[in-house]
Every structure is written in structure tokens, then in C-alpha cells.
Design a protein around this motif. Sequence first.
Motif, mmCIF file in Angstrom:
data_model
loop_
_atom_site.group_PDB
_atom_site.id
_atom_site.type_symbol
_atom_site.label_atom_id
_atom_site.label_comp_id
_atom_site.label_asym_id
_atom_site.label_seq_id
_atom_site.Cartn_x
_atom_site.Cartn_y
_atom_site.Cartn_z
ATOM 1 N N ASP A 53 0.820 -1.205 0.000
ATOM 2 C CA ASP A 53 0.000 0.000 0.000
ATOM 3 C C ASP A 53 0.854 1.254 0.000
ATOM 4 O O ASP A 53 0.344 2.349 -0.081
ATOM 5 N N GLY A 54 2.158 1.105 0.104
ATOM 6 C CA GLY A 54 3.070 2.245 0.158
ATOM 7 C C GLY A 54 3.736 2.499 -1.182
ATOM 8 O O GLY A 54 3.185 2.217 -2.239
ATOM 9 N N ARG A 55 4.958 3.030 -1.110
ATOM 10 C CA ARG A 55 5.718 3.383 -2.315
ATOM 11 C C ARG A 55 6.956 2.494 -2.394
ATOM 12 O O ARG A 55 7.679 2.343 -1.405
ATOM 13 N N VAL A 56 7.189 1.925 -3.584
ATOM 14 C CA VAL A 56 8.382 1.112 -3.812
ATOM 15 C C VAL A 56 9.061 1.607 -5.082
ATOM 16 O O VAL A 56 8.414 1.782 -6.112
ATOM 17 N N GLU A 57 10.375 1.827 -4.983
ATOM 18 C CA GLU A 57 11.189 2.234 -6.127
ATOM 19 C C GLU A 57 12.317 1.228 -6.264
ATOM 20 O O GLU A 57 13.050 0.998 -5.316
ATOM 21 N N GLY A 58 12.435 0.602 -7.442
ATOM 22 C CA GLY A 58 13.511 -0.365 -7.670
ATOM 23 C C GLY A 58 12.993 -1.606 -8.339
ATOM 24 O O GLY A 58 12.612 -1.573 -9.501
ATOM 25 N N SER A 59 12.951 -2.723 -7.594
ATOM 26 C CA SER A 59 12.429 -3.970 -8.149
ATOM 27 C C SER A 59 11.755 -4.785 -7.051
ATOM 28 O O SER A 59 12.098 -4.680 -5.876
ATOM 29 N N ASP A 74 2.034 3.342 -4.848
ATOM 30 C CA ASP A 74 2.728 3.982 -5.967
ATOM 31 C C ASP A 74 4.002 3.169 -6.194
ATOM 32 O O ASP A 74 4.973 3.302 -5.453
ATOM 33 N N ILE A 75 3.968 2.309 -7.203
ATOM 34 C CA ILE A 75 5.077 1.408 -7.477
ATOM 35 C C ILE A 75 5.830 1.905 -8.705
ATOM 36 O O ILE A 75 5.244 2.051 -9.772
ATOM 37 N N GLN A 76 7.099 2.187 -8.529
ATOM 38 C CA GLN A 76 7.980 2.553 -9.638
ATOM 39 C C GLN A 76 9.092 1.513 -9.650
ATOM 40 O O GLN A 76 10.206 1.771 -9.202
ATOM 41 N N ALA A 77 8.706 0.313 -10.128
ATOM 42 C CA ALA A 77 9.618 -0.814 -10.037
ATOM 43 C C ALA A 77 9.257 -1.868 -11.075
ATOM 44 O O ALA A 77 8.111 -1.948 -11.514
ATOM 45 N N ASP A 78 10.245 -2.681 -11.433
ATOM 46 C CA ASP A 78 9.985 -3.858 -12.231
ATOM 47 C C ASP A 78 9.516 -4.955 -11.280
ATOM 48 O O ASP A 78 10.060 -5.104 -10.179
ATOM 49 N N PHE A 87 -4.580 -2.490 -7.955
ATOM 50 C CA PHE A 87 -5.623 -1.526 -7.624
ATOM 51 C C PHE A 87 -5.064 -0.107 -7.661
ATOM 52 O O PHE A 87 -5.801 0.853 -7.753
ATOM 53 N N GLY A 88 -3.740 0.035 -7.539
ATOM 54 C CA GLY A 88 -3.068 1.325 -7.487
ATOM 55 C C GLY A 88 -2.298 1.606 -8.758
ATOM 56 O O GLY A 88 -2.714 1.227 -9.853
ATOM 57 N N SER A 89 -1.136 2.246 -8.605
ATOM 58 C CA SER A 89 -0.349 2.709 -9.742
ATOM 59 C C SER A 89 0.974 1.952 -9.837
ATOM 60 O O SER A 89 1.707 1.855 -8.848
#
Length: 133
Positions: A53-59, A74-78, A87-89
Amino acid sequence: MAYEAAATLDPRQTMNGAPAARPKAEERRVTAWVGKSVIFKGTLTSSEDMTIDGRVEGSIEIKDNTLTVGPDADIQADIVARGVTIFGSVSGKITAQDKVEICDGGSVEGNIKTARLAMADGGWLKGRVERES
């Protein structure tokens, strides 16, 4: 002769009434969870199902399990997982052995490689889909 009834000791307490340490035999969780206030940068690896439910950057690597991306995530990851429900981004490449499901309000910007893709009305995808047999 009069006898007083002995008090029954709760097995979760020690003799002085303090809580006893729990046995370490098994965890009762069914799914690992990353909360809304968590920001994680790097490689997140799990050997159990996970909800973020949080934010992850990376993989994110959950090869034999499922990942649920919560509505506030907010996922900015592979991502590599057996199955992914969004359900999110998500911004990044998704590789899932079984299925990727983009739910109402979910969004993906990136390529998807999976055996099955399901997308609900209100789901959003910008990227290429490659079917993996």
C-alpha cells in the motif's frame, strides 16, 4: 478444614502476571504487508504473498507468490511474481507466470509479460503486452 480455590493461571501470562513470550513455532500471517506510510527503495524480495500500500522504487521479486498493489500504492519498479493484482499505480515492467489483473482504478505504465491478462472497466494500461505460454 476449609480450602480456597486456586486461581487458574492464564497460559499467556507468567507467574508475576506479565505477558509470556510467544512461542516462535510459526507466524500467523497469511500475507506480508507494506503499509501506506512506507517508502522502500531497492530490491524487495519475498517468499510469501505480499500486499503493498506504500511506495516502492527499484524492483520487486516474489517469483512463486502473488503481489497485490493496493489502491494507495505507488510502485515505480519492475515486478516479477506468479500473479499480480493492481488496484493502485505501477510504472515499470511486469512479468507474471500466471496472471496480471488490472482492477478498476488500477494503472500500469510499462510492458507486461504474462500468460493471462484481465482488465476491468476503469483500469488503465500504457505499454505492450506479451503473452507467455
